[in-house]
Write a protein that holds these residues in place. Structure first.
Motif, PDB file in Angstrom:
ATOM      1  N   UNK A 222       0.808  -1.221   0.000  1.00  0.00           N
ATOM      2  CA  UNK A 222       0.000   0.000   0.000  1.00  0.00           C
ATOM      3  C   UNK A 222       0.842   1.273   0.000  1.00  0.00           C
ATOM      4  N   UNK A 223       2.148   1.122   0.248  1.00  0.00           N
ATOM      5  CA  UNK A 223       3.050   2.283   0.246  1.00  0.00           C
ATOM      6  C   UNK A 223       4.041   2.208  -0.907  1.00  0.00           C
ATOM      7  N   UNK A 224       3.706   1.392  -1.911  1.00  0.00           N
ATOM      8  CA  UNK A 224       4.543   1.317  -3.103  1.00  0.00           C
ATOM      9  C   UNK A 224       5.573   0.211  -3.097  1.00  0.00           C
ATOM     10  N   UNK A 225       5.554  -0.646  -2.077  1.00  0.00           N
ATOM     11  CA  UNK A 225       6.487  -1.765  -2.024  1.00  0.00           C
ATOM     12  C   UNK A 225       6.157  -2.807  -3.071  1.00  0.00           C
ATOM     13  N   UNK A 226       7.119  -3.654  -3.364  1.00  0.00           N
ATOM     14  CA  UNK A 226       6.925  -4.694  -4.378  1.00  0.00           C
ATOM     15  C   UNK A 226       6.754  -6.068  -3.725  1.00  0.00           C
ATOM     16  N   UNK A 227       6.147  -6.953  -4.468  1.00  0.00           N
ATOM     17  CA  UNK A 227       5.980  -8.331  -4.010  1.00  0.00           C
ATOM     18  C   UNK A 227       7.149  -9.147  -4.558  1.00  0.00           C
ATOM     19  N   UNK A 228       8.335  -8.855  -4.009  1.00  0.00           N
ATOM     20  CA  UNK A 228       9.566  -9.517  -4.441  1.00  0.00           C
ATOM     21  C   UNK A 228      10.297 -10.071  -3.221  1.00  0.00           C
ATOM     22  N   UNK A 229      11.182 -10.998  -3.478  1.00  0.00           N
ATOM     23  CA  UNK A 229      11.957 -11.627  -2.409  1.00  0.00           C
ATOM     24  C   UNK A 229      12.747 -10.585  -1.601  1.00  0.00           C
ATOM     25  N   UNK A 230      13.205  -9.531  -2.258  1.00  0.00           N
ATOM     26  CA  UNK A 230      13.990  -8.501  -1.570  1.00  0.00           C
ATOM     27  C   UNK A 230      13.140  -7.637  -0.638  1.00  0.00           C
ATOM     28  N   UNK A 231      11.818  -7.659  -0.804  1.00  0.00           N
ATOM     29  CA  UNK A 231      10.942  -6.804  -0.001  1.00  0.00           C
ATOM     30  C   UNK A 231      10.048  -7.594   0.956  1.00  0.00           C
ATOM     31  N   UNK A 232      10.366  -8.844   1.174  1.00  0.00           N
ATOM     32  CA  UNK A 232       9.571  -9.637   2.109  1.00  0.00           C
ATOM     33  C   UNK A 232      10.463 -10.251   3.172  1.00  0.00           C
ATOM     34  N   UNK A 233       9.829 -10.567   4.304  1.00  0.00           N
ATOM     35  CA  UNK A 233      10.559 -11.189   5.406  1.00  0.00           C
ATOM     36  C   UNK A 233       9.609 -12.059   6.209  1.00  0.00           C
ATOM     37  N   UNK A 234      10.172 -12.994   6.935  1.00  0.00           N
ATOM     38  CA  UNK A 234       9.393 -13.877   7.801  1.00  0.00           C
ATOM     39  C   UNK A 234       8.880 -13.103   9.003  1.00  0.00           C
ATOM     40  N   UNK A 235       7.643 -13.410   9.403  1.00  0.00           N
ATOM     41  CA  UNK A 235       7.072 -12.774  10.589  1.00  0.00           C
ATOM     42  C   UNK A 235       5.996 -13.671  11.180  1.00  0.00           C
ATOM     43  N   UNK A 236       5.830 -13.574  12.487  1.00  0.00           N
ATOM     44  CA  UNK A 236       4.666 -14.216  13.103  1.00  0.00           C
ATOM     45  C   UNK A 236       3.429 -13.484  12.585  1.00  0.00           C
ATOM     46  N   UNK A 237       2.327 -14.186  12.460  1.00  0.00           N
ATOM     47  CA  UNK A 237       1.090 -13.569  12.012  1.00  0.00           C
ATOM     48  C   UNK A 237       0.704 -12.390  12.910  1.00  0.00           C
ATOM     49  N   UNK A 238       0.818 -12.566  14.220  1.00  0.00           N
ATOM     50  CA  UNK A 238       0.472 -11.500  15.158  1.00  0.00           C
ATOM     51  C   UNK A 238       1.373 -10.282  15.028  1.00  0.00           C
ATOM     52  N   UNK A 239       2.665 -10.507  14.852  1.00  0.00           N
ATOM     53  CA  UNK A 239       3.604  -9.393  14.677  1.00  0.00           C
ATOM     54  C   UNK A 239       3.304  -8.649  13.381  1.00  0.00           C
ATOM     55  N   UNK A 240       3.040  -9.397  12.332  1.00  0.00           N
ATOM     56  CA  UNK A 240       2.737  -8.820  11.029  1.00  0.00           C
ATOM     57  C   UNK A 240       1.441  -8.015  11.103  1.00  0.00           C
ATOM     58  N   UNK A 241       0.438  -8.562  11.755  1.00  0.00           N
ATOM     59  CA  UNK A 241      -0.843  -7.861  11.885  1.00  0.00           C
ATOM     60  C   UNK A 241      -0.682  -6.575  12.686  1.00  0.00           C
ATOM     61  N   UNK A 242       0.136  -6.626  13.737  1.00  0.00           N
ATOM     62  CA  UNK A 242       0.370  -5.430  14.547  1.00  0.00           C
ATOM     63  C   UNK A 242       1.107  -4.356  13.768  1.00  0.00           C
ATOM     64  N   UNK A 243       2.018  -4.763  12.901  1.00  0.00           N
ATOM     65  CA  UNK A 243       2.779  -3.808  12.091  1.00  0.00           C
ATOM     66  C   UNK A 243       1.857  -3.102  11.114  1.00  0.00           C
ATOM     67  N   UNK A 244       0.913  -3.829  10.547  1.00  0.00           N
ATOM     68  CA  UNK A 244       0.000  -3.228   9.574  1.00  0.00           C
ATOM     69  C   UNK A 244       0.755  -2.679   8.380  1.00  0.00           C
ATOM     70  N   UNK A 245       0.413  -1.456   7.957  1.00  0.00           N
ATOM     71  CA  UNK A 245       1.090  -0.871   6.801  1.00  0.00           C
ATOM     72  C   UNK A 245       2.143   0.162   7.202  1.00  0.00           C
ATOM     73  N   UNK A 246       2.635   0.022   8.440  1.00  0.00           N
ATOM     74  CA  UNK A 246       3.676   0.939   8.912  1.00  0.00           C
ATOM     75  C   UNK A 246       5.048   0.507   8.389  1.00  0.00           C
ATOM     76  N   UNK A 247       5.945   1.463   8.319  1.00  0.00           N
ATOM     77  CA  UNK A 247       7.337   1.188   7.991  1.00  0.00           C
ATOM     78  C   UNK A 247       8.119   1.143   9.292  1.00  0.00           C
ATOM     79  N   UNK A 248       9.149   0.311   9.356  1.00  0.00           N
ATOM     80  CA  UNK A 248      10.018   0.329  10.526  1.00  0.00           C
ATOM     81  C   UNK A 248      10.830   1.617  10.488  1.00  0.00           C
ATOM     82  N   UNK A 249      11.365   2.017  11.622  1.00  0.00           N
ATOM     83  CA  UNK A 249      12.186   3.235  11.686  1.00  0.00           C
ATOM     84  C   UNK A 249      13.385   3.138  10.748  1.00  0.00           C
ATOM     85  N   UNK A 250      14.026   1.970  10.698  1.00  0.00           N
ATOM     86  CA  UNK A 250      15.184   1.771   9.827  1.00  0.00           C
ATOM     87  C   UNK A 250      14.769   1.933   8.372  1.00  0.00           C
TER      88      UNK A 250
END
Length: 82
Positions: free
Chosen positions: A43-71
């Motif tokens: 939703x913020x212009x990211x791509x569905x590519x291996x370089x833009x994805x990472x493993x996450x727990x479902x709960x952690x991913x849901x909590x993150x939502x569409x936010x970006x990390x500080x880094x």
């Protein structure tokens, strides 16, 4: 295209958001089940590519939502000013 298994294997079955292990036998919709997080959300212009994805727990991913990390915010800001 990539398979979720490839992402989890690359990331050592570790949640990249909380850094805790992901148990591959935990199933959806358990909050500790494996999911794929988009580092820069689609939703913020990211791509569905291996370089833009990472493993996450479902709960952690849901909590993150569409936010970006500080880094990610800092890196993205630097890239836009260059």
């Amino acid at each position: 295209m990539f398979a979720p298994l490839d992402v989890h294997t690359r990331d050592g079955w570790t949640c990249q958001l909380c850094r805790e292990p992901i148990d591959p036998s935990t199933t959806w919709p358990h909050s500790k089940s494996p999911s794929i997080d988009h580092i820069i959300p689609l939703s913020r212009g990211g791509s569905h590519t291996m370089a833009n994805v990472q493993s996450a727990h479902l709960g952690c991913n849901s909590s993150k939502g569409d936010k970006l990390s500080k880094v990610t915010e800092v890196l993205r800001s630097k890239a836009q000013t260059q």
